[in-house]
Design a protein around this motif. Structure first.
Motif, PDB file in Angstrom:
ATOM      1  N   GLY A 150      95.297  60.251 -14.012  1.00  0.00           N
ATOM      2  CA  GLY A 150      94.736  60.713 -13.482  1.00  0.00           C
ATOM      3  C   GLY A 150      93.390  61.333 -14.128  1.00  0.00           C
ATOM      4  O   GLY A 150      92.651  61.369 -13.849  1.00  0.00           O
ATOM      5  N   LEU A 151      93.284  60.370 -15.380  1.00  0.00           N
ATOM      6  CA  LEU A 151      92.320  60.660 -16.297  1.00  0.00           C
ATOM      7  C   LEU A 151      90.595  59.629 -15.625  1.00  0.00           C
ATOM      8  O   LEU A 151      91.158  58.335 -15.763  1.00  0.00           O
ATOM      9  CB  LEU A 151      92.492  60.149 -17.551  1.00  0.00           C
ATOM     10  N   ARG A 152      90.031  60.303 -15.638  1.00  0.00           N
ATOM     11  CA  ARG A 152      88.962  59.557 -15.089  1.00  0.00           C
ATOM     12  C   ARG A 152      87.613  59.367 -15.903  1.00  0.00           C
ATOM     13  O   ARG A 152      86.913  58.593 -15.888  1.00  0.00           O
ATOM     14  CB  ARG A 152      87.852  60.780 -13.595  1.00  0.00           C
ATOM     15  N   GLY A 153      87.215  60.064 -17.005  1.00  0.00           N
ATOM     16  CA  GLY A 153      86.789  59.924 -18.054  1.00  0.00           C
ATOM     17  C   GLY A 153      86.706  61.616 -18.766  1.00  0.00           C
ATOM     18  O   GLY A 153      87.741  61.889 -19.757  1.00  0.00           O
ATOM     19  N   GLY A 154      86.035  61.191 -19.814  1.00  0.00           N
ATOM     20  CA  GLY A 154      85.606  62.508 -20.502  1.00  0.00           C
ATOM     21  C   GLY A 154      84.103  62.805 -20.651  1.00  0.00           C
ATOM     22  O   GLY A 154      82.482  62.493 -20.203  1.00  0.00           O
ATOM     23  N   VAL A 155      83.955  63.844 -21.490  1.00  0.00           N
ATOM     24  CA  VAL A 155      82.660  64.886 -21.730  1.00  0.00           C
ATOM     25  C   VAL A 155      82.838  65.163 -23.769  1.00  0.00           C
ATOM     26  O   VAL A 155      83.641  65.874 -23.730  1.00  0.00           O
ATOM     27  CB  VAL A 155      81.934  65.881 -20.964  1.00  0.00           C
ATOM     28  N   ILE A 156      81.913  64.810 -24.208  1.00  0.00           N
ATOM     29  CA  ILE A 156      82.113  65.312 -25.860  1.00  0.00           C
ATOM     30  C   ILE A 156      80.608  65.511 -26.253  1.00  0.00           C
ATOM     31  O   ILE A 156      79.319  65.259 -25.361  1.00  0.00           O
ATOM     32  CB  ILE A 156      81.957  63.530 -26.450  1.00  0.00           C
ATOM     33  N   TYR A 157      80.275  66.945 -26.450  1.00  0.00           N
ATOM     34  CA  TYR A 157      79.988  67.636 -27.363  1.00  0.00           C
ATOM     35  C   TYR A 157      80.289  67.959 -28.640  1.00  0.00           C
ATOM     36  O   TYR A 157      80.969  67.327 -29.107  1.00  0.00           O
ATOM     37  CB  TYR A 157      79.852  68.433 -26.553  1.00  0.00           C
ATOM     38  N   HIS A 158      79.819  68.702 -29.755  1.00  0.00           N
ATOM     39  CA  HIS A 158      80.333  68.822 -31.094  1.00  0.00           C
ATOM     40  C   HIS A 158      79.461  70.032 -31.021  1.00  0.00           C
ATOM     41  O   HIS A 158      78.997  71.064 -30.780  1.00  0.00           O
ATOM     42  CB  HIS A 158      78.386  68.156 -31.369  1.00  0.00           C
ATOM     43  N   ASP A 159      80.559  70.680 -32.802  1.00  0.00           N
ATOM     44  CA  ASP A 159      80.477  72.051 -33.029  1.00  0.00           C
ATOM     45  C   ASP A 159      81.141  71.873 -34.069  1.00  0.00           C
ATOM     46  O   ASP A 159      81.293  71.138 -34.965  1.00  0.00           O
ATOM     47  CB  ASP A 159      81.277  72.912 -31.599  1.00  0.00           C
ATOM     48  N   GLY A 160      81.070  73.181 -34.672  1.00  0.00           N
ATOM     49  CA  GLY A 160      81.124  73.580 -36.692  1.00  0.00           C
ATOM     50  C   GLY A 160      82.751  73.307 -36.641  1.00  0.00           C
ATOM     51  O   GLY A 160      83.808  74.261 -36.128  1.00  0.00           O
ATOM     52  N   GLN A 161      83.524  73.151 -37.859  1.00  0.00           N
ATOM     53  CA  GLN A 161      84.749  73.388 -37.944  1.00  0.00           C
ATOM     54  C   GLN A 161      84.844  73.718 -39.404  1.00  0.00           C
ATOM     55  O   GLN A 161      83.727  73.199 -40.345  1.00  0.00           O
ATOM     56  CB  GLN A 161      86.042  71.968 -37.766  1.00  0.00           C
TER      57      GLN A 161
END
Length: 517
Positions: A150-161
């Motif tokens: 059922g996966l259509r795609g995704g959104v990628i974003y950035h944060d800190g670790q």
């Protein structure tokens, strides 16, 4: 500076400008802020630095996607700015991490895509990279083990670790670099008042039992989940400020989430955000939000919290984790400020609250790791006014945290920053110190010696839980390493075999709470 030297310095100083109670993120940030302004600063911590909540986070320095969903733009703006400053000031401890939101419904792409573009805009010049939509194939490239059905795609974003406990130790070292004093295992037992106003604290050295009276022009209560207990030392009738909430994380093998990207699920059954994050070769899954009646120094995950995380992880991972896969599980207590309107703890603000009591005690509560510096800045400004101290500007926006080193190579010694070279020299002094503490752990024996000599480690737990992260990475391996750690520490601290046995027994009991029932 050794503990004995710190105690001598303590007795030689008649009056401190600022006394800070609490050695977690808030207390350490406040103390560094005060010392950075040139105030004579003394910090007391009842246990070890970051022993409580501040070593049990999701390991993220982030603006807070959930706060964006709630419309709390001011908190998101502040957090994103602080995120950018911290990555500049501690590049050896904080780094850019990509997050993928897997999309399974047609409406999720536009909805989360637009929201994360707003996140980028709010970050401004301190942003870590643009968010964008991913195709189904790109999503699987970033997260090979994400559920493909059922996966259509995704959104990628950035944060800190980051590594939370290691940042806390680095802040304590920064405080020392600035001329301040921090003592762990040094609980406050009372508040000293003159004419109804706070004038200092009574404290006890847990190792010797020796009692101290420490005078200060300003006393700051930064005890996290325990601020109400400190407030009642000054005013027994003080009403509770904190509504404690427990957050639980599971640690799994890195094979559950291979690669360099994390998974973020924006909405779980209880309305929280769920993360699966790669960290030190493991996978950290969290978190929960469970109201609890009182705060304790060693909270325990509830069976239903573990079930919740396992079931949600199974929804989004092709390999479904079970209890036997859990290497460690840890719980932290959020010091959420009570809301007059009631509601669940998930709805309470993560923003901080600054309170000046009638006694002059300055209390800072709430907040999170990402905004620790701003919390410290606000607190010191208020405390200086209460104490009538000269106004001095803040310097922490550009203050480099101890160990600062740009372009640090990724590896087991990265968290030491520029101290890694000296640690390598120490390891070269004795071949036995280069030996691993355990085959399943990335730490060497000499790191125990370093922790005692240079980072004020006093117990086996200090070393295995916070100077290294062994207890969180693999609780069983940490227990197996405990006798060797106790032996190394005993040589450095001049302890006997009875001390070693007691330390191993205490740590073994503690570690039992990090394994699921």
């Amino acid at each position: 500076m050794k503990r004995e030297d710190l105690l001598r310095y303590l007795t030689e100083t008649e009056v401190w400008d600022m006394i800070v109670i609490g050695g977690g993120a808030t207390g350490l940030g406040t103390a560094v802020e005060a010392a950075g302004r040139g105030y004579r600063t003394f910090l007391l911590e009842q246990g070890d630095f970051a022993q409580g909540t501040s070593s049990r986070s999701t390991k993220l320095i982030h603006g807070g996607v959930r706060y964006l969903q709630q419309g709390n733009l001011s908190l998101v703006l502040e957090a994103l700015r602080e995120r950018g400053l911290l990555i500049r000031n501690a590049p050896h401890l904080v780094h850019n991490l990509s997050f993928v939101v897997p999309l399974y419904d047609w409406w999720e792409g536009p909805f989360y895509g637009i929201g994360l573009k707003l996140y980028d805009v709010l970050a401004g010049t301190l942003g870590l990279g643009p968010s964008r939509l991913l195709s189904r194939e790109e999503t699987l490239d970033h997260i090979p083990t994400v559920e493909p059905r059922g996966l259509r795609g995704g959104v990628i974003y950035h944060d800190g670790q980051f590594d939370d406990a290691r940042l806390a130790i680095s802040l304590a070292l920064t405080l020392a670099d600035l001329g301040g004093v921090a003592l762990n295992h040094f609980p406050v037992t009372g508040i000293i008042s003159h004419d109804g106003l706070v004038a200092g604290v009574e404290a006890r050295d847990r190792e010797t039992g020796r009692a101290f009276r420490i005078m200060g022009r300003a006393v700051i209560n930064a005890a996290g989940p325990f601020v109400d207990g400190v407030r009642r030392l000054a005013d027994p009738a003080a009403r509770d400020l904190i509504a404690p909430s427990q957050g639980v994380h599971l640690v799994l093998d890195g094979s559950f989430l291979p690669g360099d990207s994390a998974i973020m699920v924006p909405h779980t059954d209880d309305g929280r955000v769920l993360f699966a994050v790669p960290w030190h070769g493991r996978t950290v899954v969290g978190t929960t939000d469970t109201p609890i009646p009182t705060a304790g120094l060693e909270p325990r995950p509830l069976p239903e919290e573990i079930d919740f995380l396992l079931s949600h992880a199974a929804r989004y991972l092709t390999r479904h984790p079970e209890r036997r896969d859990v290497l460690s599980t840890f719980a932290g207590i959020r010091p959420l400020v009570r809301s007059d309107g009631g509601g669940t703890t998930a709805s309470l603000s993560r923003d901080h609250t600054l309170l000046v009591e009638g006694s002059g005690l300055v209390t800072i509560a709430g907040g999170k790791w990402t905004t620790y510096r701003k919390m410290g800045e606000d607190t010191v400004t208020a405390a200086a006014q209460v104490a009538g101290l000269d106004h001095r500007p803040s310097v922490t926006e550009t203050l480099r945290i101890h160990g600062w080193q740009e372009g640090t190579a990724d590896g087991p010694l990265q968290v030491y920053g520029c101290d890694a070279a000296a640690l390598e020299q120490l390891l070269a002094e004795n071949s036995a110190w280069r030996e691993p503490l355990h085959p399943a752990l990335p730490y060497r024996a000499g790191e125990v010696v370093w922790g005692v000599r240079h980072e004020w480690a006093r117990t086996v737990e200090d070393v295995l839980a916070r100077r290294t992260r062994a207890l969180l990475l693999d609780a069983r391996a940490a227990v197996a390493a405990a006798p060797r750690v106790a032996e190394l520490m005993a040589r450095e601290l001049g302890r006997d075999s009875a001390w070693q046995a007691a330390q191993v027994a205490a740590f073994t009991t503690l570690a039992g709470g990090y394994l699921p029932e």
